[in-house]
Scaffold this motif. Sequence first.
Motif, short mmCIF file in Angstrom:
data_model
loop_
_atom_site.label_atom_id
_atom_site.label_comp_id
_atom_site.label_asym_id
_atom_site.label_seq_id
_atom_site.Cartn_x
_atom_site.Cartn_y
_atom_site.Cartn_z
N THR A 25 -0.65 -15.38 43.56
CA THR A 25 0.57 -14.43 43.57
C THR A 25 1.51 -14.69 44.85
O THR A 25 2.46 -14.49 45.12
CB THR A 25 0.26 -13.04 43.89
N ASN B 309 20.08 -8.88 44.45
CA ASN B 309 18.94 -9.43 45.18
C ASN B 309 19.01 -10.73 45.66
O ASN B 309 18.11 -11.33 46.05
CB ASN B 309 17.81 -9.09 44.12
N SER B 358 12.99 -9.86 47.21
CA SER B 358 11.71 -9.15 46.87
C SER B 358 12.13 -7.70 46.24
O SER B 358 10.93 -6.81 46.03
CB SER B 358 11.10 -8.94 48.17
N SER B 360 12.29 -4.36 44.33
CA SER B 360 11.29 -3.86 43.19
C SER B 360 12.35 -3.39 42.32
O SER B 360 13.48 -2.90 42.78
CB SER B 360 10.47 -2.95 43.69
N PRO B 361 11.83 -2.92 41.25
CA PRO B 361 12.67 -2.12 40.07
C PRO B 361 13.18 -0.74 40.65
O PRO B 361 14.07 -0.07 40.46
CB PRO B 361 11.74 -1.93 38.86
N GLU B 362 12.03 -0.11 41.49
CA GLU B 362 12.15 1.13 42.10
C GLU B 362 13.50 0.85 43.10
O GLU B 362 14.17 1.91 43.41
CB GLU B 362 11.03 1.60 42.76
N GLN B 363 13.44 -0.15 43.95
CA GLN B 363 14.37 -0.29 44.87
C GLN B 363 15.77 -0.35 44.36
O GLN B 363 16.76 0.16 44.81
CB GLN B 363 14.20 -1.55 45.74
N MET B 389 9.47 -11.89 41.83
CA MET B 389 8.02 -11.00 41.85
C MET B 389 8.03 -9.98 40.55
O MET B 389 7.03 -9.52 40.37
CB MET B 389 8.13 -9.88 43.15
N TYR B 390 9.09 -9.72 40.07
CA TYR B 390 8.89 -8.58 38.84
C TYR B 390 9.89 -9.29 37.56
O TYR B 390 10.38 -10.32 37.78
CB TYR B 390 9.59 -7.32 39.24
N VAL B 395 13.32 -4.15 35.88
CA VAL B 395 14.44 -3.61 36.53
C VAL B 395 15.32 -3.00 35.68
O VAL B 395 16.10 -2.05 36.00
CB VAL B 395 15.20 -4.86 37.39
#
Lengths: 724, 724
Positions: A25, B309, B358, B360-363, B389-390, B395
């Motif tokens: 990772t 991003n 970095s 995230s989908p939640e962000q 990272m995702y 997203v």
Amino acid sequence: MSPGPLTPFFAPRGVLLVGASQDPTKLGYGLARNLVQSNYQGAVHFVNPRGGNLLGRPLHTRITDVPDPVDLAILLIPAPSVPVALGECGERGIHAAIIGAGGFRETGPDGAALEAECLRVAGAYEMRLMGPNCIGLLDTHLPLDATFLPPPGPPPGDVAFISHSGAICAAVIDWARGQGFGLSRLVSLGNQADVNETDVLAPVAADPFTRVLTLYLEGVSDGRRFITEASRAARQKPLIALKVGRFSSGQRAVASHTGALAGQEAAYDAAFRKAGVIRAETSEEMFDWGRALAWCPPPQGRAVAVLTNAGGPGVTAADALEAGGQRLAELSDATRLALQAILPPAASLHNPVDMLASASPEQFAACLKLLLADAGVDSALVILPPPPMYTAGAVAKALIPVIHNAEKPVVVALMGERLIQEAVEHFRAARVPEYRFPERAASALAVLAQRAEYLAAAGESDVSAVRPDNLHPEEARLVLEQFLPTAVIASAAVRSRSPQSRLPQPPPQLPQEAILRLLAAYGIDTLPIRLAHSAEEAVQIASELGFPATVKVASPDIPHKSDVNGVLLDLPDAQAVRGGFERVVQNARLARPQAEILGVHVQRMLPKGQDVIAGAVQDAQFGPLVMFGSGGVEVEGLKDVAFALAPLSRAEAEYLLEHTWAGRKLRGYRSLPPADREALLEVLLRLAQLAADFPELMEIEINPLRVLEVGGGAVALDVRARLG
Amino acid sequence: MSPGPLTPFFAPRGVLLVGASQDPTKLGYGLARNLVQSNYQGAVHFVNPRGGNLLGRPLHTRITDVPDPVDLAILLIPAPSVPVALGECGERGIHAAIIGAGGFRETGPDGAALEAECLRVAGAYEMRLMGPNCIGLLDTHLPLDATFLPPPGPPPGDVAFISHSGAICAAVIDWARGQGFGLSRLVSLGNQADVNETDVLAPVAADPFTRVLTLYLEGVSDGRRFITEASRAARQKPLIALKVGRFSSGQRAVASHTGALAGQEAAYDAAFRKAGVIRAETSEEMFDWGRALAWCPPPQGRAVAVLTNAGGPGVTAADALEAGGQRLAELSDATRLALQAILPPAASLHNPVDMLASASPEQFAACLKLLLADAGVDSALVILPPPPMYTAGAVAKALIPVIHNAEKPVVVALMGERLIQEAVEHFRAARVPEYRFPERAASALAVLAQRAEYLAAAGESDVSAVRPDNLHPEEARLVLEQFLPTAVIASAAVRSRSPQSRLPQPPPQLPQEAILRLLAAYGIDTLPIRLAHSAEEAVQIASELGFPATVKVASPDIPHKSDVNGVLLDLPDAQAVRGGFERVVQNARLARPQAEILGVHVQRMLPKGQDVIAGAVQDAQFGPLVMFGSGGVEVEGLKDVAFALAPLSRAEAEYLLEHTWAGRKLRGYRSLPPADREALLEVLLRLAQLAADFPELMEIEINPLRVLEVGGGAVALDVRARLG
């Protein structure tokens, strides 16, 4: 590749990764994997203080343990550890390092200090740095993948991508794959603590696998050096730049029309033009153009043949071609007869050639061959919506040999999606540029023509800046040295007087007498002008200079004299001059009670001519930037101006004239007689040289510059200048 | 759907295909297959004189044999057979027919005669015709596929496509599928023997499944009716037009600046603007915009939040937004604080909001929610290169509920190709417009704002053309009737005198006296002007009108008097007028020895003001087209002009002022005092009404029109006009 300071980046005999990681990772794993999987032929070494093994190789615990050969270090370790590691690389004899980590200048003063420390260490070991805060670099032909991006990497290709933004590299690789073109090299520059966009131009242009350089720029580090290096590279390979951050430039203090209009983007436009860099407006354009430039021969001219099996898209293509400065080729009678023999009676034999929906692959191929053989055709655009009777793939297979055998560029507009997929694959494999819509195909052809014209012009004599004769820089230097300290002090004084103003105040104007001496030193004609302190003195001066006379209020605080009704023209006699003196002084006092009024300038009134503006400012990035256009008080409203970077070549001075209405009408227009273009060109060359010779001359503007009838010359009627 | 003459095309209870074929390579088979496979719920009947069966249905041998119900006939038979078949359809009581075959007007006189015969037969039976030479029509919701295009047809959707070109229909269907949007209706109009682009606007706009109408136009059949119908449709649904054939307009005879500048494209621009039709420059733009208009709510303003991003594409987006007239929203302190709580310290909390790689989908979801909740944000642009990272798909899944719950438009720039494919599918299924590059996403947001502003303005009072007060059309009619026959005869005479000229000669100018009466009848101020036949008479007139005076040579053969030095201004006294008379006559004789010289016009010299041009020409397609801008002799060089179709609304007159430098500087500029904008607006409204009331007034041009200081009015100083 010629040896040079960046050679270890682009042709390393061995690579060392500091921060290689066993954790899949981590970026340190991804980079190790890419190094190994990219099939790089040199030595690959990993360093991690914990030791162990990774991908079948040992993890050395210390940089100094790594065996020969090793030319390039890649540091994927936290920012604070970087300076020490760099020192160890230096001790190990490594002269090139890529710093991937962020946490440097972009985060604030502490990071900036850390970045400066890296530079200091690198300097001590004669080491070059790429980054920090970058993706790294990648060469698909060497091959070497020194990035940590997730696979797959880009397919090998001929387009190099140099980027200030690391974030878009992954998107560009992915997009290139989807669009069916490969990359030769990818260079992510990050913070550019050391190596910048200009440094990499020469080594990337020298790469035999790179046919086109594409640049994603957020700015340039040293404008003048960029122009020099980009010009050199552009003569070898096409350069396409996308410059972002257009609207980010802040306000700045200006005291002239030239200053107000000469924004950052005007300077970039002028710089790219001077360097032969093609400027794209969008990312999509950059890569659309890149493929065409990489894969097509240059056209001999702008006459395009359009071949289509559908009328509507043919018209769309014709529109787009003409909008882009191309023209529809006039087909020869022989070509039309030959087409007639192949095509059904209802087909259109005039360009755009519409073969009708029934066109077979053989008809496509035969017609394209005929069009390309016509001496009046410079390039061709083939339009291919899904044919109702055949597959688009069959048409592609028939066309490709014809396109490959031609010495003229051919681009294809493949319209649709699934029904054309096979054709898309064929064309991409054959390196024939294909686009989804005729408009984009037409735009690619226009860029091919632009590039061909650039290469043709680059061989001509008038493209180099030539220093005009009879310049007297030593005299100009004397004038400037006399005023430079005063100007700077006065500027500080002005600033201190207006603390409420948000904009920094520009320093005051140079006195008229000084400006006229400057112009005289550079051989630019002015009208004799003399300062009268009283109405009677004005009459005396006017009688000596000759009637009709012009009077203008003289004040260092009033740059635009007509704004305060401070100018009177065409005064026929002594009485008019006497009254005029009083009037302009009174007008100025009313409009600007605070202004210091020195008196009134008196000149003889010149014959009619065409009044234009010519000015120069020092651009922070690119240095002296010359403006030419329609003068008068409405300059900023009309915006009929063009820019070029000084010093000017003859061709650049001509460009300024051709790209403004003020310049075009010098050849005469309706009742307006032709004016002395030659004299004006000479003034532009001289003014540009003055601005280039004296960077301390912050702004200089002749408005109006009167261009008299042919043979009469061009005379500066009003000039202002300030130092900085 | 409201009943109307085109109802049988769009809601037929039964369809009859004449020319159905059992041969799978024939179009008559393809169409039969599409009718059956499209799941059309009405009756489907086939006719073929050979009889038999097809797709489980009988092939009737005669049209008259076909049972009820049948509202729409589709004729896929050779052109020569069409008139008879149409007659039989008429006998059968069918009132709508689509003629697919080519071989009509597009092939020459014989085909045109055949087409006329079809129209005659249709007229006899009150039958409407679509085509000939068209693909037919298609409705994915009814559903009905009455085209012969190879499957698959387009997925059901909300974009209607109306096309003059049949050839691009297949490409558009295929492309729409690939781009992830569906079509509601597709109408291919072919030769438009009867039903044209204007006729179908109302029925297509009335379709509840259609949210956007896209038009591929090669022209319009009746300009004024198009504007009326398109305006009506545009108030219900957005209309986007791609008008091709920009550069195809030929030369024409013009005798004014207005005529020279008012090209076909200026008229189309003005017509689309008047009708509220959004004009796309490329096919790609049309469908990019179509998706956004179909799927997004209208924004309340032009303030955009950018969420990214990656820094680089954020800057690109900001550039593109500002270039398109949008602006970056200023985020509230509350929003910034809330973002800060979610994001890492190095993130940028100012718009563009850069969450860093970095994110995230939640962000993504939480930040977008915050941005959309900010009252200062009108719309949002989310930028999504493949996150390291995702997955982009994750997203997308997180973002979609936020976008669906918002009342503000959100568009997405998905950068890349394969790594974003899953995200693409999610967004398309959720009807969120996604684009490959930030520039295209920004362009879609700009169009959403444009549409919202159009709808807001459409509710305001000043958008309807208002007839100015105190017009005297009966007086104008008298003037024109007096000169109309003369003008036409004189025009013929001029033409016969110059057979070598390639351009048709424009008819001569109306006499000055007549033009001044015309303007007076429409309440436009002019300076009294009188014709002097001798120098002494000129002095006499000048003494009566007042000094200083202006003299201009009077000749029907010299439209641009200053071209021959035929104008002298500011003559202070009798002596100057006497000399002036002789000079302008002499100058005119020297320059144009053949010109008939009637004498010299004398006027009083007006106070200073701002001189502009205002003119009108009759456009062949759209009727009276008004031009306004910078006047003088350099009109055609400066090109500082704008156009609108007469009669004008107050808003349209304001548009002309705001879109020209000549108009903007009326508010005052530097030393130039503000001018009487109100008076100028009134002149424009009156001139436009004059041109609208009298189509026989081919060209009229006031140049200069002097706009005096505020309250002083606007006075026509020189006018020319010709009849046609």
